[in-house]
Design a protein around this motif. Sequence first.
Motif, PDB file in Angstrom:
ATOM      1  N   UNK A  25       0.833  -1.198   0.000  1.00 52.37           N
ATOM      2  CA  UNK A  25       0.000   0.000   0.000  1.00 52.37           C
ATOM      3  C   UNK A  25       0.869   1.249   0.000  1.00 52.37           C
ATOM      4  N   UNK A  28       2.137   1.638  -3.372  1.00 51.45           N
ATOM      5  CA  UNK A  28       1.032   1.992  -4.269  1.00 51.45           C
ATOM      6  C   UNK A  28       0.693   3.470  -4.154  1.00 51.45           C
ATOM      7  N   UNK A  29       0.526   3.948  -2.916  1.00 55.38           N
ATOM      8  CA  UNK A  29       0.057   5.328  -2.730  1.00 55.38           C
ATOM      9  C   UNK A  29       1.180   6.358  -2.845  1.00 55.38           C
ATOM     10  N   UNK A  32       2.133   6.015  -7.141  1.00 53.74           N
ATOM     11  CA  UNK A  32       1.123   6.189  -8.185  1.00 53.74           C
ATOM     12  C   UNK A  32       0.278   7.419  -7.888  1.00 53.74           C
ATOM     13  N   UNK A  34      -2.297   8.693  -9.395  1.00 57.19           N
ATOM     14  CA  UNK A  34      -3.748   8.524  -9.489  1.00 57.19           C
ATOM     15  C   UNK A  34      -4.307   7.902  -8.203  1.00 57.19           C
ATOM     16  N   UNK A  35      -3.708   6.750  -7.814  1.00 57.56           N
ATOM     17  CA  UNK A  35      -4.206   6.067  -6.620  1.00 57.56           C
ATOM     18  C   UNK A  35      -4.078   6.960  -5.387  1.00 57.56           C
ATOM     19  N   UNK A  39      -7.070   8.063  -3.101  1.00 58.59           N
ATOM     20  CA  UNK A  39      -7.000   7.708  -1.679  1.00 58.59           C
ATOM     21  C   UNK A  39      -7.186   8.955  -0.816  1.00 58.59           C
TER      22      UNK A  39
END
Lengths: 281, 172
Positions: A25, A28-29, A32, A34-35, A39
């Motif tokens: 996570x 990911x955050x 990225x 977008x994510x 979020x």
Amino acid sequence: MGSLLNFLIRYSSWFVFLIYVLLSCMLLFRSNDYQRSVYLTSANSLTAGTYEAVADVKGYFALKSINEGLEESNAALLNEVLNLKDELATLRAEVGDSTYAPRFDYVAAKVINNSTRRPNNYITIQRGSDDGVERGMGVVGNEGIVGIVNAVGSRTARVSSVLNEGQHYSVKLKDTPFVGSLIWKSGDPTVAYMTEVARHAKWHKGDSVVTSGYSTTFPEGIPVGVVVARVKGADDNFFTLRVKLASDFDRLSTVRVIRDELKSELDSLETFDFQENKVIR
Amino acid sequence: MKTALQLIVLSVVLVLIQLLICNNIVLFNVAIPIVFIYVIIWAPLWLNQSLLLTIAFLLGLIVDIGSDTPGMNALACTLLAMLKRPVFYAYMEHDDHSDEITPSLSSMGVWDYCKYLLTMVAIYCILIFSIEYFSFADVKEIAIMAGYSTAMTFLLLIGIDSLMKGKREKRL
């Protein structure tokens, strides 16, 4: 210590799982855009929603104190309005009085007991001599007059309401010089009678009845009610008007006690015996 | 030792195939073959759960680095590895020997293996596209992509499993 180790070993795969999920996570955050933006916005709306719900609930509990605060400020504002009116009248009369001071002061009070169905009705308010309330002071609600203080304790006071057969109030038809006496007859708590109205007085249905200001209890112009009809009076020189009271006595929650700063002075003046040159007791 | 070696070789080969070939295929604009998850699906059940999670996470991480999608495949792989046992035992009886199985067509039987494989692939596809789109507004796109990719990946993995079987039989 042994049991802790056992626990850790037994659930090791869950810890490993959680660590990897957290790592993923984070990656990911962080990496990225977008994510991360999704979020952050969803997290923000969630937080905002939670705060809103909490504030709603809290606001509901705070309504009581807010209401009290508003009543207090309302009393203060009304006080100011009346004092400014008073001041304006004084200035208009071009009296350069350097010792001018506001005549009326208001104390907001909560109604803690109230009756409307008896021949003599009383209201108990949560203000007493500690707050400067004295016997004989006028009491008004948001819509109009309510009564006169007739017994005072240190923290509470009893108000003899308009709905009291033994009480008379000096009133007049608004914007006219015609005065009368307001009385109430046991029964309907929404209707009172304006008696002793001069025969030549002109009146119309719907005319406002206000306090006359001839006593130290109420300043002039406080609403009392509206004329609904004429009733045949006992005396041919006077007539009686039926008045629908402005205050709803069944729903009184907060009232204001009127303190007249000139009361003691006026009272002593009115009871002064000029021949003997002393105050009649 | 033999299994470890197999696992490593399989991982390297499938990750390379994924990065060099499969990532460049987007059939009909909707279907993306995802072959490297076969390692997680194939991994023997007696393998330590933490070890499986580590392998899955690293596999996902390598694919992420290769395809510039940091965290996405790592997260999906970790979740898939955690769900492997529950999915397996949803279709297979829990007995003394079931833990010794290496899931494949020959060890589980065609029907059970197909169900197991399809479930695992579907889970992964739903996970990876949900993470990629990351919005409930795109549920339709997620469903279409996951559906077609699941079908394509399922067929490819059945093929890979048959190859593995062929290899095993040749060795024997």
